[in-house]
Design a protein around this motif. Sequence first.
Motif: not given
Length: 197
Positions: A162-163, A178-180, A187-192
């Motif tokens: 998806a990224i 916004l996409a960036e 990438k930093e917090k995929p668990e969220l």
Amino acid sequence: MREQGIFQRRLLGVVVKALEYYDYYTRGHSENVARYASLFAENLGLDRSVIRCLFWAGMVHDVGKIFVPQQVLNKNGLLSVEEYELVKIHPVKSFELLNEAGLEEIAKIARHHHERYDGKGYPDGLVGDAIPFESRILAVVDAFDAMTTNRPYKKAMTIEEAILEIERCSGSQFDPNLAEVFVKLLKEKPELFLKKG
């Protein structure tokens, strides 16, 4: 004011339930989009009132789908031109219903969540900054949830896939800034952004 707020929350809750009964795949989607929109808005440092508005817009952005035949919503395959035109009415119908309920700000966000940054979206073909900022946020998180969810017509992508898709569509489908920022957050917090349940 407090009673009015409680009434509006209950009204929106009923609207979401009605949509869930109509379209099975909307159930988790509405909740996910609301949660992702809130997380993203918090990450952007937006005001609490904007975050709250985005949460509710995420919950009810697809309510207009009750005007789209179920066999079109759940079709296992590509839509015909006529079927796609039916799907494209849902943001306008969401806008009309929410506006009628006195939820003008939420209605406006919902109306424009399928606009594209390059102007090739719907219903109004708005371009770039002409698209309301909150709708541009909703567009990214809505697409992300759709990409990472199994549907009758496609298998779910991984967060990594998806990224790549969000990066590919940056500047065309999505606001590039916004996409960036959203990709950085993923990438930093995929668990969220793992699915609930």
